[in-house]
Design an enzyme around this catalytic site. Structure first.
Site, PDB file in Angstrom:
ATOM      1  N   SER A 103       0.843  -1.198   0.000  1.00  0.00           N
ATOM      2  CA  SER A 103       0.000   0.000   0.000  1.00  0.00           C
ATOM      3  C   SER A 103       0.875   1.243   0.000  1.00  0.00           C
ATOM      4  CB  SER A 103      -0.901   0.005   1.241  1.00  0.00           C
ATOM      5  OG  SER A 103      -1.716   1.156   1.256  1.00  0.00           O
ATOM      6  N   GLU A 104       0.441   2.281  -0.753  1.00  0.00           N
ATOM      7  CA  GLU A 104       1.256   3.490  -0.874  1.00  0.00           C
ATOM      8  C   GLU A 104       1.492   4.190   0.455  1.00  0.00           C
ATOM      9  OE1 GLU A 104      -1.710   4.338  -4.270  1.00  0.00           O
ATOM     10  OE2 GLU A 104      -1.468   2.642  -2.903  1.00  0.00           O
ATOM     11  N   ASN A 105       0.599   3.980   1.432  1.00  0.00           N
ATOM     12  CA  ASN A 105       0.762   4.678   2.710  1.00  0.00           C
ATOM     13  C   ASN A 105       1.771   3.998   3.636  1.00  0.00           C
ATOM     14  OD1 ASN A 105      -1.043   2.538   3.090  1.00  0.00           O
ATOM     15  ND2 ASN A 105      -2.042   3.521   4.810  1.00  0.00           N
ATOM     16  N   GLY A 106       2.417   2.903   3.166  1.00  0.00           N
ATOM     17  CA  GLY A 106       3.533   2.354   3.907  1.00  0.00           C
ATOM     18  C   GLY A 106       3.310   1.021   4.587  1.00  0.00           C
TER      19      GLY A 106
END
Length: 216
Positions: A46-49
């Site tokens: 996921s791009e948020n880490g």
């Protein structure tokens, strides 16, 4: 009879392979996490880490601090790891993600993708979509076949593009198409949803495509 959202997600999940690192976009693509085959080693990113997401949690078991890029609560696995969004985008831009499954507003027959804005409507921004289609090895789009105003599979997109010649496959509620984004073989119809006819797909598709059904 068209596929449901869950059936579309299950069909997209057939594109997963053992050992893949996969990014799931907002909307129908998030449902793919519920259809990873038993025993298959797939790491969702996921791009948020977050790397290593499990399926959606059962009601009452949600952790409000554990979310994906679409702000939906998710579950973690024993292999889950956490890092900054800068490192996350480094993975994407560095070509370390094998497959991205995204939603779309429009897809053109040459693989162009429009999935981030409609002119005149308020949007928060493109998010990670532009990076995902540029840096990921393979892109699968999952979307409804038609919008209220007509087909979403077009000869040419008329909405602002997320990326040019980036889509490899489209799964809709009516059918599955492969796209040769390098232009040699163009768009091909490779599968129909149960109960859907070729004539129905042709009538609801503005893009040019060849028929390559396995049972045709």
């Amino acid at each position: 009879m068209a596929w449901t959202r869950d059936q579309m997600a299950a069909r997209a999940a057939k594109e997963l392979r053992d050992g893949y690192y996969v990014n799931l976009g907002i909307g129908i693509p998030t449902l793919v996490s519920n259809y990873i085959p038993d025993g298959m080693d797939v790491q969702l990113q996921s791009e948020n880490g977050m790397l290593g997401m499990g399926p959606f949690p059962y009601e009452g078991e949600e952790d409000a601090d554990l979310i994906n890029a679409g702000k939906q609560t998710v579950s973690e696995l024993p292999t889950t790891s956490y890092f900054s969004s800068a490192e996350s985008f480094g993975m994407v831009r560095g070509g370390h993600i094998d497959l991205s499954i995204l939603g779309a507003m429009q897809v053109a027959q040459n693989g162009d993708l429009a999935n981030w804005m409609i002119p005149g409507k308020m949007v928060k921004g493109m998010g990670g979509a532009m990076d995902l289609v540029a840096g990921v090895k393979r892109v699968v789009v999952v979307m409804e076949h038609s919008a209220k105003d007509g087909p979403k599979l077009l000869k040419k997109c008329d909405l602002p593009l997320t990326g040019e010649k980036v889509v490899d496959m489209v799964v809709t509620d009516l059918a599955v198409f492969s796209i040769d984004k390098h232009g040699k073989d163009g768009m091909a119809l490779i599968e129909l949803a149960a109960g859907v006819t070729l004539d129905e797909v042709k009538s609801k598709t503005a893009a040019d495509f060849r028929v390559a059904l396995k049972n045709a």
